[in-house]
Enzyme design. Structure first.
Site, PDB file in Angstrom:
ATOM      1  N   LYS A 119       1.174  -1.171  -0.034  1.00 33.84           N
ATOM      2  CA  LYS A 119      -0.251   0.250   0.110  1.00 33.84           C
ATOM      3  C   LYS A 119       0.884   1.143   0.106  1.00 33.84           C
ATOM      4  O   LYS A 119       1.795   1.731   0.821  1.00 33.84           O
ATOM      5  CB  LYS A 119      -1.419  -0.216   1.640  1.00 33.84           C
ATOM      6  CG  LYS A 119      -1.971   1.285   1.221  1.00 33.84           C
ATOM      7  CD  LYS A 119      -2.678   0.736   2.309  1.00 33.84           C
ATOM      8  CE  LYS A 119      -3.737   2.156   2.705  1.00 33.84           C
ATOM      9  NZ  LYS A 119      -4.978   1.950   4.281  1.00 33.84           N
ATOM     10  N   GLY A 175       1.075   7.272   2.998  1.00 31.88           N
ATOM     11  CA  GLY A 175       0.053   8.060   2.865  1.00 31.88           C
ATOM     12  C   GLY A 175      -0.857   7.748   2.098  1.00 31.88           C
ATOM     13  O   GLY A 175      -2.447   8.475   2.617  1.00 31.88           O
ATOM     14  N   CYS A 176      -1.091   6.755   2.184  1.00 32.18           N
ATOM     15  CA  CYS A 176      -3.074   6.078   1.445  1.00 32.18           C
ATOM     16  C   CYS A 176      -3.555   6.123   2.653  1.00 32.18           C
ATOM     17  O   CYS A 176      -3.185   5.104   3.795  1.00 32.18           O
ATOM     18  CB  CYS A 176      -2.708   5.047   0.624  1.00 32.18           C
ATOM     19  SG  CYS A 176      -2.921   5.517  -0.745  1.00 32.18           S
ATOM     20  N   VAL A 177      -5.002   6.310   2.984  1.00 35.12           N
ATOM     21  CA  VAL A 177      -5.576   5.384   4.011  1.00 35.12           C
ATOM     22  C   VAL A 177      -6.685   4.525   3.864  1.00 35.12           C
ATOM     23  O   VAL A 177      -7.287   4.127   3.005  1.00 35.12           O
ATOM     24  CB  VAL A 177      -6.795   6.863   4.361  1.00 35.12           C
ATOM     25  CG1 VAL A 177      -5.535   7.517   6.193  1.00 35.12           C
ATOM     26  CG2 VAL A 177      -6.515   8.296   3.432  1.00 35.12           C
TER      27      VAL A 177
END
Length: 110
Positions: free
Chosen positions: A105, A108-110
């Protein structure tokens, strides 16, 4: 969690990212896309292959802004924009494309 590819079980984390990047194959991407109700086109593969090359070089999955900018440089401005990338990967270009590409992943990706 896991996905089945040609009789092989490939472990994934709770969000569907494969845990062992060496187990990735194009079939993995196809199965993940089918599970999302998508069919991978040549345009999807341009982004997936770009992500795999980027990861090989930098050992990190690019954030969406970097992805958008780099796709624009590589494939042209008509493809290097959020609208185009979200049409291909509606669940988020960085998140969904990285999952299909067998990458972790992106930060910075939630």
């Amino acid at each position: 969690m896991a996905i089945q590819v040609n009789g092989t079980t490939i472990p994934t984390d709770e969000e569907g990212y494969i845990e062992d990047l060496s187990l990735w194959s194009p079939e993995v991407a196809e199965i993940m896309a089918q599970e999302d109700g998508q069919e991978l086109t040549e345009q999807h593969w341009e982004v997936i292959n770009f992500l795999r090359e980027y990861y090989d070089e930098y050992q990190i999955a690019p954030a969406v802004r970097v992805l958008t900018k780099q796709i624009g440089k590589r494939l042209g401005p008509e493809k290097g924009n959020s609208k185009y990338l979200y049409e291909l990967f509606p669940y988020g270009p960085a998140k969904q494309a990285c999952r299909y590409a067998g990458l972790p992943k992106p930060t910075g990706c939630v």
